[in-house]
Design a protein around this motif. Structure first.
Motif, PDB file in Angstrom:
ATOM      1  N   HIS A  93      47.006  46.217  44.721  1.00 27.66           N
ATOM      2  CA  HIS A  93      45.554  46.209  44.893  1.00 27.66           C
ATOM      3  C   HIS A  93      45.173  45.156  45.923  1.00 27.66           C
ATOM      4  O   HIS A  93      45.629  44.009  45.823  1.00 27.66           O
ATOM      5  CB  HIS A  93      44.847  45.851  43.587  1.00 27.66           C
ATOM      6  CG  HIS A  93      45.098  46.784  42.455  1.00 27.66           C
ATOM      7  ND1 HIS A  93      44.245  47.831  42.149  1.00 27.66           N
ATOM      8  CD2 HIS A  93      46.091  46.832  41.544  1.00 27.66           C
ATOM      9  CE1 HIS A  93      44.703  48.479  41.102  1.00 27.66           C
ATOM     10  NE2 HIS A  93      45.832  47.896  40.713  1.00 27.66           N
ATOM     11  N   CYS A  94      44.329  45.515  46.865  1.00 30.74           N
ATOM     12  CA  CYS A  94      43.741  44.487  47.708  1.00 30.74           C
ATOM     13  C   CYS A  94      42.499  43.944  47.008  1.00 30.74           C
ATOM     14  O   CYS A  94      41.805  44.685  46.306  1.00 30.74           O
ATOM     15  CB  CYS A  94      43.412  44.998  49.099  1.00 30.74           C
ATOM     16  SG  CYS A  94      42.314  46.408  49.185  1.00 30.74           S
ATOM     17  N   VAL A  95      42.283  42.658  47.178  1.00 28.92           N
ATOM     18  CA  VAL A  95      41.189  41.978  46.483  1.00 28.92           C
ATOM     19  C   VAL A  95      40.502  41.015  47.441  1.00 28.92           C
ATOM     20  O   VAL A  95      41.104  40.561  48.419  1.00 28.92           O
ATOM     21  CB  VAL A  95      41.687  41.212  45.249  1.00 28.92           C
ATOM     22  CG1 VAL A  95      42.274  42.159  44.215  1.00 28.92           C
ATOM     23  CG2 VAL A  95      42.708  40.152  45.642  1.00 28.92           C
ATOM     24  N   ALA A  96      39.278  40.698  47.123  1.00 31.14           N
ATOM     25  CA  ALA A  96      38.523  39.735  47.929  1.00 31.14           C
ATOM     26  C   ALA A  96      37.700  38.847  47.011  1.00 31.14           C
ATOM     27  O   ALA A  96      37.259  39.286  45.959  1.00 31.14           O
ATOM     28  CB  ALA A  96      37.616  40.456  48.910  1.00 31.14           C
ATOM     29  N   ASP A  97      37.497  37.626  47.472  1.00 28.55           N
ATOM     30  CA  ASP A  97      36.759  36.593  46.746  1.00 28.55           C
ATOM     31  C   ASP A  97      37.628  35.967  45.666  1.00 28.55           C
ATOM     32  O   ASP A  97      37.324  36.021  44.465  1.00 28.55           O
ATOM     33  CB  ASP A  97      35.448  37.117  46.186  1.00 28.55           C
ATOM     34  CG  ASP A  97      34.440  35.992  45.983  1.00 28.55           C
ATOM     35  OD1 ASP A  97      33.311  36.277  45.554  1.00 28.55           O
ATOM     36  OD2 ASP A  97      34.793  34.812  46.229  1.00 28.55           O
ATOM     37  N   LEU A  98      38.709  35.395  46.103  1.00 26.67           N
ATOM     38  CA  LEU A  98      39.654  34.709  45.233  1.00 26.67           C
ATOM     39  C   LEU A  98      39.314  33.231  45.135  1.00 26.67           C
ATOM     40  O   LEU A  98      38.736  32.651  46.049  1.00 26.67           O
ATOM     41  CB  LEU A  98      41.071  34.838  45.798  1.00 26.67           C
ATOM     42  CG  LEU A  98      41.713  36.220  45.714  1.00 26.67           C
ATOM     43  CD1 LEU A  98      42.743  36.386  46.813  1.00 26.67           C
ATOM     44  CD2 LEU A  98      42.355  36.409  44.356  1.00 26.67           C
ATOM     45  N   ARG A  99      39.702  32.655  44.020  1.00 25.12           N
ATOM     46  CA  ARG A  99      39.599  31.217  43.833  1.00 25.12           C
ATOM     47  C   ARG A  99      40.911  30.705  43.245  1.00 25.12           C
ATOM     48  O   ARG A  99      41.665  31.448  42.622  1.00 25.12           O
ATOM     49  CB  ARG A  99      38.446  30.866  42.895  1.00 25.12           C
ATOM     50  CG  ARG A  99      37.068  31.095  43.492  1.00 25.12           C
ATOM     51  CD  ARG A  99      36.776  30.171  44.644  1.00 25.12           C
ATOM     52  NE  ARG A  99      35.424  30.330  45.151  1.00 25.12           N
ATOM     53  CZ  ARG A  99      35.087  31.183  46.113  1.00 25.12           C
ATOM     54  NH1 ARG A  99      36.018  31.947  46.673  1.00 25.12           N
ATOM     55  NH2 ARG A  99      33.849  31.255  46.515  1.00 25.12           N
ATOM     56  N   TRP A 100      41.137  29.389  43.420  1.00 24.20           N
ATOM     57  CA  TRP A 100      42.343  28.781  42.883  1.00 24.20           C
ATOM     58  C   TRP A 100      41.977  27.844  41.741  1.00 24.20           C
ATOM     59  O   TRP A 100      41.125  26.980  41.867  1.00 24.20           O
ATOM     60  CB  TRP A 100      43.070  27.986  43.966  1.00 24.20           C
ATOM     61  CG  TRP A 100      44.213  27.172  43.443  1.00 24.20           C
ATOM     62  CD1 TRP A 100      44.178  25.858  43.026  1.00 24.20           C
ATOM     63  CD2 TRP A 100      45.543  27.618  43.209  1.00 24.20           C
ATOM     64  NE1 TRP A 100      45.418  25.482  42.579  1.00 24.20           N
ATOM     65  CE2 TRP A 100      46.265  26.533  42.670  1.00 24.20           C
ATOM     66  CE3 TRP A 100      46.195  28.830  43.417  1.00 24.20           C
ATOM     67  CZ2 TRP A 100      47.622  26.639  42.349  1.00 24.20           C
ATOM     68  CZ3 TRP A 100      47.537  28.924  43.101  1.00 24.20           C
ATOM     69  CH2 TRP A 100      48.239  27.838  42.577  1.00 24.20           C
ATOM     70  N   ARG A 101      42.565  28.038  40.607  1.00 21.03           N
ATOM     71  CA  ARG A 101      42.515  27.088  39.497  1.00 21.03           C
ATOM     72  C   ARG A 101      43.812  27.252  38.737  1.00 21.03           C
ATOM     73  O   ARG A 101      43.953  28.142  37.905  1.00 21.03           O
ATOM     74  CB  ARG A 101      41.317  27.345  38.581  1.00 21.03           C
ATOM     75  CG  ARG A 101      41.217  26.301  37.447  1.00 21.03           C
ATOM     76  CD  ARG A 101      40.042  26.599  36.547  1.00 21.03           C
ATOM     77  NE  ARG A 101      38.769  26.444  37.221  1.00 21.03           N
ATOM     78  CZ  ARG A 101      37.604  26.802  36.693  1.00 21.03           C
ATOM     79  NH1 ARG A 101      37.557  27.352  35.498  1.00 21.03           N
ATOM     80  NH2 ARG A 101      36.480  26.626  37.361  1.00 21.03           N
ATOM     81  N   ASN A 102      44.789  26.488  39.077  1.00 22.84           N
ATOM     82  CA  ASN A 102      46.161  26.598  38.558  1.00 22.84           C
ATOM     83  C   ASN A 102      46.867  27.856  39.052  1.00 22.84           C
ATOM     84  O   ASN A 102      48.100  27.893  39.139  1.00 22.84           O
ATOM     85  CB  ASN A 102      46.193  26.559  37.035  1.00 22.84           C
ATOM     86  CG  ASN A 102      45.653  25.251  36.488  1.00 22.84           C
ATOM     87  OD1 ASN A 102      45.942  24.177  37.015  1.00 22.84           O
ATOM     88  ND2 ASN A 102      44.825  25.320  35.447  1.00 22.84           N
ATOM     89  N   SER A 103      46.127  28.877  39.314  1.00 22.23           N
ATOM     90  CA  SER A 103      46.652  30.083  39.947  1.00 22.23           C
ATOM     91  C   SER A 103      45.477  30.796  40.625  1.00 22.23           C
ATOM     92  O   SER A 103      44.317  30.425  40.404  1.00 22.23           O
ATOM     93  CB  SER A 103      47.326  31.007  38.925  1.00 22.23           C
ATOM     94  OG  SER A 103      46.383  31.489  37.994  1.00 22.23           O
ATOM     95  N   TRP A 104      45.764  31.808  41.393  1.00 25.07           N
ATOM     96  CA  TRP A 104      44.707  32.550  42.066  1.00 25.07           C
ATOM     97  C   TRP A 104      44.091  33.566  41.102  1.00 25.07           C
ATOM     98  O   TRP A 104      44.799  34.236  40.345  1.00 25.07           O
ATOM     99  CB  TRP A 104      45.261  33.286  43.285  1.00 25.07           C
ATOM    100  CG  TRP A 104      45.639  32.383  44.405  1.00 25.07           C
ATOM    101  CD1 TRP A 104      46.889  31.983  44.772  1.00 25.07           C
ATOM    102  CD2 TRP A 104      44.732  31.753  45.332  1.00 25.07           C
ATOM    103  NE1 TRP A 104      46.825  31.147  45.861  1.00 25.07           N
ATOM    104  CE2 TRP A 104      45.506  30.992  46.224  1.00 25.07           C
ATOM    105  CE3 TRP A 104      43.343  31.769  45.496  1.00 25.07           C
ATOM    106  CZ2 TRP A 104      44.956  30.257  47.255  1.00 25.07           C
ATOM    107  CZ3 TRP A 104      42.791  31.032  46.525  1.00 25.07           C
ATOM    108  CH2 TRP A 104      43.592  30.281  47.391  1.00 25.07           C
ATOM    109  N   TYR A 105      42.775  33.681  41.170  1.00 27.78           N
ATOM    110  CA  TYR A 105      42.092  34.686  40.375  1.00 27.78           C
ATOM    111  C   TYR A 105      40.917  35.220  41.189  1.00 27.78           C
ATOM    112  O   TYR A 105      40.419  34.558  42.090  1.00 27.78           O
ATOM    113  CB  TYR A 105      41.604  34.112  39.038  1.00 27.78           C
ATOM    114  CG  TYR A 105      40.502  33.080  39.158  1.00 27.78           C
ATOM    115  CD1 TYR A 105      40.800  31.743  39.434  1.00 27.78           C
ATOM    116  CD2 TYR A 105      39.151  33.436  39.012  1.00 27.78           C
ATOM    117  CE1 TYR A 105      39.798  30.792  39.570  1.00 27.78           C
ATOM    118  CE2 TYR A 105      38.145  32.496  39.140  1.00 27.78           C
ATOM    119  CZ  TYR A 105      38.481  31.176  39.417  1.00 27.78           C
ATOM    120  OH  TYR A 105      37.474  30.237  39.552  1.00 27.78           O
TER     121      TYR A 105
END
Length: 122
Positions: A93-105
């Protein structure tokens, strides 16, 4: 809206290139990337490209084999996958609007494409 393409069946050791076309959003405005999910396994982030500057991040499982890129003019995101193994078999899946907090979400306001199947035969 995100639409991925380029999946398919390939033999181990082969290559595939996934593309993701974005509409209604400018993909370079977001941290974007690719998740994958194999049957019976948890969803896994495999590659990320940072909105500003275009730095990249890769999961250890694909580092050195996969390469993420984007084309700002075409508003597309790509994932070049080389030296594929059966363990890479998954829906990507391609995704957009990721953030990092211990891992990407992906943020709740973020975007998911419907996914494209990659199958690697041994």
């Amino acid at each position: 809206q995100l639409q991925a393409s380029g999946g398919g069946l390939v033999q181990a050791g082969g290559s595939l290139r996934l593309s993701c076309a974005a509409s209604g959003r400018t993909v370079s405005s977001y941290h974007s990337g690719w998740f994958r999910q194999a049957p019976g396994k948890e969803r896994e982030i495999v590659a990320v490209i940072i909105s500003s500057g275009g730095s990249t991040w890769y999961a250890d499982s694909v580092k050195g084999r996969f390469s993420i890129s984007r084309d700002v003019a075409k508003n597309t995101l790509s994932l070049q996958m080389n030296s594929l193994t059966p363990e890479d078999t998954a829906v990507y899946h391609c995704v957009a609007d990721l953030r990092w907090r211990n891992s990407w979400y992906v943020r709740p306001e973020g975007y998911w494409g419907p996914g494209t199947q990659v199958t690697v035969s041994s």
